[in-house]
Design a protein around this motif. Structure first.
Motif, PDB file in Angstrom:
ATOM      1  N   SER A   1       0.827  -1.216   0.000  1.00 34.84           N
ATOM      2  CA  SER A   1       0.000   0.000   0.000  1.00 34.84           C
ATOM      3  C   SER A   1       0.856   1.258   0.000  1.00 34.84           C
ATOM      4  O   SER A   1       0.491   2.265  -0.616  1.00 34.84           O
ATOM      5  CB  SER A   1      -0.943  -0.005   1.211  1.00 34.84           C
ATOM      6  OG  SER A   1      -1.899  -1.045   1.107  1.00 34.84           O
ATOM      7  N   LEU A   2       2.005   1.212   0.683  1.00 31.66           N
ATOM      8  CA  LEU A   2       2.919   2.351   0.649  1.00 31.66           C
ATOM      9  C   LEU A   2       3.405   2.592  -0.778  1.00 31.66           C
ATOM     10  O   LEU A   2       3.380   3.724  -1.276  1.00 31.66           O
ATOM     11  CB  LEU A   2       4.107   2.112   1.572  1.00 31.66           C
ATOM     12  CG  LEU A   2       5.224   3.169   1.498  1.00 31.66           C
ATOM     13  CD1 LEU A   2       4.722   4.533   1.962  1.00 31.66           C
ATOM     14  CD2 LEU A   2       6.433   2.737   2.306  1.00 31.66           C
ATOM     15  N   ALA A   3       3.843   1.534  -1.462  1.00 27.81           N
ATOM     16  CA  ALA A   3       4.321   1.673  -2.832  1.00 27.81           C
ATOM     17  C   ALA A   3       3.222   2.201  -3.747  1.00 27.81           C
ATOM     18  O   ALA A   3       3.452   3.093  -4.572  1.00 27.81           O
ATOM     19  CB  ALA A   3       4.833   0.323  -3.343  1.00 27.81           C
ATOM     20  N   ARG A   4       2.014   1.671  -3.599  1.00 30.71           N
ATOM     21  CA  ARG A   4       0.890   2.123  -4.428  1.00 30.71           C
ATOM     22  C   ARG A   4       0.590   3.601  -4.185  1.00 30.71           C
ATOM     23  O   ARG A   4       0.336   4.365  -5.133  1.00 30.71           O
ATOM     24  CB  ARG A   4      -0.356   1.290  -4.120  1.00 30.71           C
ATOM     25  CG  ARG A   4      -0.359  -0.132  -4.689  1.00 30.71           C
ATOM     26  CD  ARG A   4      -1.679  -0.792  -4.303  1.00 30.71           C
ATOM     27  NE  ARG A   4      -1.788  -2.182  -4.652  1.00 30.71           N
ATOM     28  CZ  ARG A   4      -2.418  -2.664  -5.726  1.00 30.71           C
ATOM     29  NH1 ARG A   4      -2.962  -1.827  -6.599  1.00 30.71           N
ATOM     30  NH2 ARG A   4      -2.500  -3.962  -5.938  1.00 30.71           N
TER      31      ARG A   4
ATOM     32  N   ALA B   1       8.944  11.604   7.249  1.00 34.41           N
ATOM     33  CA  ALA B   1       7.673  12.305   7.468  1.00 34.41           C
ATOM     34  C   ALA B   1       7.070  12.756   6.141  1.00 34.41           C
ATOM     35  O   ALA B   1       5.856  12.615   5.909  1.00 34.41           O
ATOM     36  CB  ALA B   1       7.892  13.504   8.394  1.00 34.41           C
ATOM     37  N   ALA B   2       7.913  13.292   5.247  1.00 33.69           N
ATOM     38  CA  ALA B   2       7.426  13.752   3.938  1.00 33.69           C
ATOM     39  C   ALA B   2       6.879  12.586   3.123  1.00 33.69           C
ATOM     40  O   ALA B   2       5.880  12.730   2.398  1.00 33.69           O
ATOM     41  CB  ALA B   2       8.556  14.452   3.185  1.00 33.69           C
ATOM     42  N   MET B   3       7.515  11.417   3.218  1.00 34.55           N
ATOM     43  CA  MET B   3       7.033  10.240   2.501  1.00 34.55           C
ATOM     44  C   MET B   3       5.609   9.886   2.915  1.00 34.55           C
ATOM     45  O   MET B   3       4.727   9.653   2.081  1.00 34.55           O
ATOM     46  CB  MET B   3       7.969   9.059   2.761  1.00 34.55           C
ATOM     47  CG  MET B   3       7.512   7.757   2.105  1.00 34.55           C
ATOM     48  SD  MET B   3       8.563   6.335   2.528  1.00 34.55           S
ATOM     49  CE  MET B   3       8.000   6.001   4.219  1.00 34.55           C
ATOM     50  N   TRP B   4       5.383   9.877   4.229  1.00 33.61           N
ATOM     51  CA  TRP B   4       4.049   9.508   4.708  1.00 33.61           C
ATOM     52  C   TRP B   4       3.017  10.580   4.393  1.00 33.61           C
ATOM     53  O   TRP B   4       1.860  10.261   4.066  1.00 33.61           O
ATOM     54  CB  TRP B   4       4.094   9.217   6.212  1.00 33.61           C
ATOM     55  CG  TRP B   4       4.731   7.902   6.529  1.00 33.61           C
ATOM     56  CD1 TRP B   4       5.892   7.680   7.200  1.00 33.61           C
ATOM     57  CD2 TRP B   4       4.233   6.607   6.165  1.00 33.61           C
ATOM     58  NE1 TRP B   4       6.159   6.339   7.275  1.00 33.61           N
ATOM     59  CE2 TRP B   4       5.156   5.651   6.658  1.00 33.61           C
ATOM     60  CE3 TRP B   4       3.104   6.166   5.476  1.00 33.61           C
ATOM     61  CZ2 TRP B   4       4.977   4.287   6.483  1.00 33.61           C
ATOM     62  CZ3 TRP B   4       2.926   4.800   5.294  1.00 33.61           C
ATOM     63  CH2 TRP B   4       3.859   3.883   5.798  1.00 33.61           C
ATOM     64  N   ARG B   5       3.413  11.830   4.459  1.00 36.01           N
ATOM     65  CA  ARG B   5       2.457  12.898   4.113  1.00 36.01           C
ATOM     66  C   ARG B   5       2.073  12.815   2.644  1.00 36.01           C
ATOM     67  O   ARG B   5       0.940  13.136   2.277  1.00 36.01           O
ATOM     68  CB  ARG B   5       3.052  14.265   4.448  1.00 36.01           C
ATOM     69  CG  ARG B   5       3.174  14.514   5.952  1.00 36.01           C
ATOM     70  CD  ARG B   5       3.499  15.954   6.279  1.00 36.01           C
ATOM     71  NE  ARG B   5       3.667  16.130   7.714  1.00 36.01           N
ATOM     72  CZ  ARG B   5       4.840  16.252   8.329  1.00 36.01           C
ATOM     73  NH1 ARG B   5       5.964  16.253   7.611  1.00 36.01           N
ATOM     74  NH2 ARG B   5       4.905  16.388   9.633  1.00 36.01           N
TER      75      ARG B   5
ATOM     76  N   PRO C   1      -4.003   1.899  -2.705  1.00 33.00           N
ATOM     77  CA  PRO C   1      -3.271   3.167  -2.584  1.00 33.00           C
ATOM     78  C   PRO C   1      -3.801   4.153  -1.562  1.00 33.00           C
ATOM     79  O   PRO C   1      -3.086   5.076  -1.187  1.00 33.00           O
ATOM     80  CB  PRO C   1      -3.353   3.759  -4.000  1.00 33.00           C
ATOM     81  CG  PRO C   1      -4.551   3.113  -4.606  1.00 33.00           C
ATOM     82  CD  PRO C   1      -4.622   1.736  -4.027  1.00 33.00           C
ATOM     83  N   THR C   2      -5.024   3.980  -1.089  1.00 35.74           N
ATOM     84  CA  THR C   2      -5.594   4.951  -0.147  1.00 35.74           C
ATOM     85  C   THR C   2      -5.603   4.449   1.295  1.00 35.74           C
ATOM     86  O   THR C   2      -6.253   5.052   2.149  1.00 35.74           O
ATOM     87  CB  THR C   2      -7.031   5.322  -0.564  1.00 35.74           C
ATOM     88  OG1 THR C   2      -7.838   4.126  -0.618  1.00 35.74           O
ATOM     89  CG2 THR C   2      -7.044   6.006  -1.934  1.00 35.74           C
ATOM     90  N   LEU C   3      -4.884   3.373   1.575  1.00 34.82           N
ATOM     91  CA  LEU C   3      -4.894   2.818   2.936  1.00 34.82           C
ATOM     92  C   LEU C   3      -4.490   3.856   3.974  1.00 34.82           C
ATOM     93  O   LEU C   3      -5.030   3.877   5.090  1.00 34.82           O
ATOM     94  CB  LEU C   3      -3.945   1.619   3.015  1.00 34.82           C
ATOM     95  CG  LEU C   3      -3.772   0.980   4.404  1.00 34.82           C
ATOM     96  CD1 LEU C   3      -5.096   0.413   4.913  1.00 34.82           C
ATOM     97  CD2 LEU C   3      -2.709  -0.108   4.373  1.00 34.82           C
ATOM     98  N   TYR C   4      -3.534   4.729   3.635  1.00 32.35           N
ATOM     99  CA  TYR C   4      -2.988   5.659   4.625  1.00 32.35           C
ATOM    100  C   TYR C   4      -3.624   7.043   4.578  1.00 32.35           C
ATOM    101  O   TYR C   4      -3.254   7.896   5.384  1.00 32.35           O
ATOM    102  CB  TYR C   4      -1.472   5.782   4.429  1.00 32.35           C
ATOM    103  CG  TYR C   4      -0.787   4.437   4.507  1.00 32.35           C
ATOM    104  CD1 TYR C   4      -0.810   3.692   5.674  1.00 32.35           C
ATOM    105  CD2 TYR C   4      -0.152   3.892   3.389  1.00 32.35           C
ATOM    106  CE1 TYR C   4      -0.213   2.452   5.747  1.00 32.35           C
ATOM    107  CE2 TYR C   4       0.454   2.647   3.458  1.00 32.35           C
ATOM    108  CZ  TYR C   4       0.420   1.934   4.640  1.00 32.35           C
ATOM    109  OH  TYR C   4       1.014   0.694   4.712  1.00 32.35           O
ATOM    110  N   ARG C   5      -4.547   7.251   3.665  1.00 32.17           N
ATOM    111  CA  ARG C   5      -5.161   8.571   3.547  1.00 32.17           C
ATOM    112  C   ARG C   5      -5.970   8.893   4.803  1.00 32.17           C
ATOM    113  O   ARG C   5      -6.823   8.117   5.243  1.00 32.17           O
ATOM    114  CB  ARG C   5      -6.057   8.649   2.310  1.00 32.17           C
ATOM    115  CG  ARG C   5      -6.629  10.032   2.042  1.00 32.17           C
ATOM    116  CD  ARG C   5      -7.373  10.057   0.727  1.00 32.17           C
ATOM    117  NE  ARG C   5      -6.466   9.748  -0.394  1.00 32.17           N
ATOM    118  CZ  ARG C   5      -6.897   9.431  -1.617  1.00 32.17           C
ATOM    119  NH1 ARG C   5      -8.205   9.337  -1.850  1.00 32.17           N
ATOM    120  NH2 ARG C   5      -6.023   9.194  -2.572  1.00 32.17           N
TER     121      ARG C   5
END
Length: 292
Positions: A17-20, A162-166, A137-141
């Protein structure tokens, strides 16, 4: 593009999910996967989650400027040791482990040098499903990601993680390693223990077929997380055993008091407990983002 090459060690729900998400945001160039299951990795290539893969951790991280480790907690030290001498000079390493104390101890033991480049993290998101097929792709939204920066972390490395996750749409928070493990023992690990324990207790009752046949929606909703990976949750329990055992002992006292009130027919105390619980949930949980 903020990440030139991302190495994902463990291409399942979390890593996939991170990669997506980073692909969807246009924030990553090449994605290299690593894992043991050839079928899962081949499927990850077919789905466009990764560009290529290796079964060798050292080979997978070579040339990567960002490495995300999403293996079970019991496999963290082995993964760190395998990449130790193969990391690029500008590589930043982070992880998705649910217990941070054990991960930091494993990283210190495996790398054997100050962890300027390793930023521990934990995305508070997930489902009970596993494997790259479960990733999206929206798991972390609009979910929370907790970073637990270390005293020897390079500030730029923390900023990059931090920027990666944002870029994935997540809300990033920071806390200490010990505080993270206490908070997660209460809010994530304890509820999973209750779900596993309840389903196992009912399954071992003689009338279990009838019990499960008449299970209503509330039972299904509450016990959904008992379908999560047994291996992963065994590792979480062992890794966070001190904080989690304290929470279980405290909860056992609460359940004993509740059982006593029911036995005594103390409606006033029951109403007080239920009203207090409802008010707390309505105030703090409904509408909050994040979850695991």
């Amino acid at each position: 593009m903020s990440i030139r090459r991302l190495a994902v060690i463990g291409v399942g729900l979390i890593g996939g999910s991170l990669a997506r998400a980073l692909r969807a945001a246009g924030e990553v160039g090449e994605v290299v996967g690593c894992g043991r299951g050839k079928g899962n990795l081949d499927r990850a290539v077919e789905l466009g989650v990764i560009d290529r893969y290796s079964h060798d951790v050292g080979e997978a991280v070579a040339g990567a400027d960002m490495v995300f480790v999403a293996v079970p907690l019991g496999a963290m030290r082995e993964a760190f040791a395998a990449m130790r001498d193969r990391l690029a000079p500008d590589a930043v390493v982070t992880d998705g482990g649910s217990a941070k104390g054990s991960v930091v101890a494993d990283a210190r033991a495996a790398f054997g040098r100050p962890l300027s480049f390793f930023v521990p993290g934990h995305p508070i998101a997930g489902t009970e499903r596993t494997g790259v097929e479960a990733s999206f792709p929206t798991l972390y939204r609009d979910r929370r990601v907790i970073l637990t920066p270390l005293p020897d972390n390079d500030a730029q490395a923390v900023d990059r993680v931090a920027a990666m996750w944002r870029a994935c749409g997540a809300e990033v928070a920071e806390m200490s390693v010990a505080h993270h493990d206490e908070v997660l023992a209460a809010t994530s690990h304890l509820p999973h223990m209750l779900a596993f324990g309840l389903v196992d207790a009912l399954a071992r009752m003689k009338e279990n077929d009838e019990i499960f046949r008449y299970a209503a929606g509330g039972f299904r909703d509450f016990t959904r997380i008992a379908s999560s990976s047994p291996v992963m949750w065994r590792d979480i329990c062992l890794a966070n055993r001190e904080a989690l055992s304290r929470m279980l002992e405290r909860f056992a006292i609460e359940m004993t008091d509740l059982a006593d009130a029911i036995r005594r027919g103390d409606g006033e105390q029951l109403l007080e407990i239920f009203s207090r619980a409802k008010a707390a949930r309505d105030r703090y949980v409904d509408g909050m983002r994040g979850g695991e």
